[in-house]
Design an enzyme around this catalytic site. Structure first.
Site, short mmCIF file in Angstrom:
data_model
loop_
_atom_site.label_atom_id
_atom_site.label_comp_id
_atom_site.label_asym_id
_atom_site.label_seq_id
_atom_site.Cartn_x
_atom_site.Cartn_y
_atom_site.Cartn_z
N SER A 126 0.83 -1.20 0.00
CA SER A 126 0.00 0.00 0.00
C SER A 126 0.86 1.25 0.00
O SER A 126 1.99 1.25 0.54
CB SER A 126 -0.85 -0.03 1.28
OG SER A 126 -1.44 1.22 1.51
N TYR A 151 -2.06 -1.38 11.18
CA TYR A 151 -2.41 -1.91 9.86
C TYR A 151 -1.33 -1.54 8.84
O TYR A 151 -0.80 -2.39 8.12
CB TYR A 151 -3.78 -1.37 9.38
CG TYR A 151 -3.95 -1.47 7.89
CD1 TYR A 151 -4.26 -2.69 7.29
CD2 TYR A 151 -3.74 -0.36 7.06
CE1 TYR A 151 -4.35 -2.79 5.91
CE2 TYR A 151 -3.83 -0.45 5.69
CZ TYR A 151 -4.15 -1.67 5.11
OH TYR A 151 -4.22 -1.77 3.76
N LYS A 155 1.87 -3.77 6.54
CA LYS A 155 2.26 -3.70 5.12
C LYS A 155 3.78 -3.54 5.01
O LYS A 155 4.44 -4.21 4.22
CB LYS A 155 1.54 -2.55 4.41
CG LYS A 155 0.03 -2.73 4.28
CD LYS A 155 -0.32 -3.90 3.38
CE LYS A 155 -1.80 -4.12 3.24
NZ LYS A 155 -2.15 -5.41 2.63
C1 WQD Z 1 -9.46 9.45 1.43
C2 WQD Z 1 -9.65 10.93 1.72
C3 WQD Z 1 -9.99 11.43 4.05
C4 WQD Z 1 -13.86 9.45 4.50
C5 WQD Z 1 -6.93 4.40 3.49
C6 WQD Z 1 -5.87 3.66 4.24
C7 WQD Z 1 -4.84 3.13 3.31
C8 WQD Z 1 -5.46 2.29 2.20
C9 WQD Z 1 -6.69 2.90 1.62
C10 WQD Z 1 -6.68 0.23 2.76
C11 WQD Z 1 -8.91 11.39 2.98
C12 WQD Z 1 -11.21 11.79 3.24
C13 WQD Z 1 -12.67 9.95 3.99
C14 WQD Z 1 -14.88 10.37 4.86
C15 WQD Z 1 -13.47 12.19 4.14
N1 WQD Z 1 -5.59 0.93 2.59
N2 WQD Z 1 -12.47 11.28 3.81
N3 WQD Z 1 -14.63 11.71 4.66
O1 WQD Z 1 -7.13 7.39 4.21
O2 WQD Z 1 -6.26 7.80 1.87
O3 WQD Z 1 -6.35 5.49 2.77
O4 WQD Z 1 -7.55 3.49 2.60
O5 WQD Z 1 -6.82 -0.91 2.84
O6 WQD Z 1 -3.90 2.41 4.00
O7 WQD Z 1 -5.26 4.55 5.17
O8 WQD Z 1 -8.44 6.61 2.17
O9 WQD Z 1 -10.82 6.67 1.51
O10 WQD Z 1 -10.24 6.68 3.97
O11 WQD Z 1 -9.76 8.70 2.60
O12 WQD Z 1 -13.31 13.42 4.01
O13 WQD Z 1 -15.94 10.00 5.35
O14 WQD Z 1 -11.04 11.17 2.00
O15 WQD Z 1 -9.77 12.40 5.04
O16 WQD Z 1 -8.44 12.68 2.73
P1 WQD Z 1 -7.00 6.93 2.82
P2 WQD Z 1 -9.89 7.09 2.58
#
Ligand code: WQD
Length: 341
Positions: A126, A151, A155
């Site tokens: 990741s 988590y 990785k």
């Molecule tokens: C994306 C953006 C949030 C939800 C995570 C894991 C990573 C990977 C993928 C998984 C961010 C914003 C989110 C919400 C929001 N692995 N957001 N409101 O955090 O980049 O990555 O998922 O197996 O290891 O950390 O992805 O989709 O959670 O967030 O504003 O309700 O959307 O702050 O900027 P992230 P995400």
């Protein structure tokens, strides 16, 4: 004879899409899953999409070394793609031992069996291993940073475990690490997609569930980041594009085209998209209005990260092809399919 690929966690979101692409590329696939974090929806969807009613399914836990040994004894596995793992960032902070035990044990069992049987290994890593990068886009040579969650740390540790074991194996073990950016969307058939349990942590499932009326309001976490519109920047990669990257990587392994015994590739688009841009694109392309509000920053979020995906293109011939709009249409079609609409 067709080569056989074992997909651990093959009934999950990424695993099911990868299974479809492998079958369409002519591989035999063995799906293995313990259904701890998914139901049979995607496995059934894969069978429908591919017309493979006989798709082998092994219900088993990769933390059980005897079960893994037996699996590798039952099939001739040319390559294994390892997805079986827990993936909730927040839960991993609360229950680190559960994450370390599950995600490391299962991978160790896979590696031991792969080494024994001479199977290639593809590990689902990741972009989280880059942490908050000092500069963007990130290449595979960008230094990794300490993980911000157990988590994420699993990785990083699994990457090291694969590297060390390949090095010590005297050529018996070879592997590829794919570092995914933010996989989103669903298969264009709307027969498989993401099925989060409970309240989604990730942005796109939260968007689609809000649009369908399952959630009242989307919170955008932070609009005071040092980015053009104040919201975080990510590299959202279409799930089908991402799945195809696995086919390119498996081809490279089984065709003997690897240049090193352990290789690493970013799987992203190279295109930064802000949270607000993604929300606006979803509304526009699907003709729906989203109820959203700005909320405080979420702990542990990085400001901006996106890939330099050029190595995957020059070395494997893979690149992302689908637009954010196409991907968001597919995500919406899947949510509507789930709602029976
Ligand atoms: C994306 C953006 C949030 C939800 C995570 C894991 C990573 C990977 C993928 C998984 C961010 C914003 C989110 C919400 C929001 N692995 N957001 N409101 O955090 O980049 O990555 O998922 O197996 O290891 O950390 O992805 O989709 O959670 O967030 O504003 O309700 O959307 O702050 O900027 P992230 P995400």
């Amino acid at each position: 004879m067709n080569k056989t690929v074992l997909v651990s966690g093959g009934a999950g979101f990424i695993g099911s899409h990868v299974t479809v692409e492998l079958i369409e590329a002519g591989y035999e696939v063995v799906v293995a899953d313990n259904f701890s974090n998914c139901d049979r929806t995607c496995y059934e969807g894969v069978k429908k999409i591919t017309g493979r009613e006989d798709l082998p399914l092994e219900v088993m836990d990769f933390c059980d070394p005897e079960a893994v040994k037996a699996l590798f004894g039952k099939y001739h596995i040319d390559a294994v793609i390892h997805f079986a793992a827990f993936k909730a960032v927040g839960e991993s902070v609360e229950q680190p031992l559960k994450y370390y035990r599950n995600n490391l044990d299962s991978f160790l069992n896979v590696l031991e069996a792969a080494k024994e049987h001479g199977s290639f290994v593809l590990f689902s890593s990741s972009a989280t291993v880059y942490g908050e990068p000092d500069s963007v886009p990130v290449t595979e040579a960008t230094p990794r940073k300490p993980a911000t969650s157990p988590y994420g740390n699993t990785k990083t540790i699994c990457e090291d475990i694969l590297r060390d074991s390949v090095k010590a194996s005297g050529g018996r073990l070879k592997g590829i690490l794919l570092r995914y950016f933010n996989p989103i969307g669903a298969h264009p058939s709307a027969l498989i997609g993401e099925l989060p349990r409970g309240v989604p942590n990730n942005l796109v499932p939260f968007i689609t569930q809000t649009a369908i009326g399952k959630r009242e309001c989307l919170s955008i976490f932070g609009n005071d980041y040092p980015t053009p519109d104040g919201t975080c920047l990510r590299d959202y990669i279409d799930i089908v594009d991402l799945a195809k990257a696995h086919v390119y990587a498996v081809n490279r392994m089984v065709d003997g085209r690897m240049k090193q015994a352990c290789e690493v590739f970013n799987v992203g688009t190279g295109r930064p998209v802000s949270v607000l841009e993604l929300v606006n694109a979803f509304e526009k392309v699907n003709g729906v209005k989203l109820n959203y509000k700005f909320a405080p920053r979420r702990a542990g979020d990085v400001t901006a990260i996106w890939a330099d995906p050029s190595l995957a293109e020059s070395e494997m011939g893979w690149k992302a092809t689908r637009s954010v709009e196409q991907t968001l249409q597919a995500a919406w079609a899947w949510e509507k399919h789930l709602a029976g609409k």
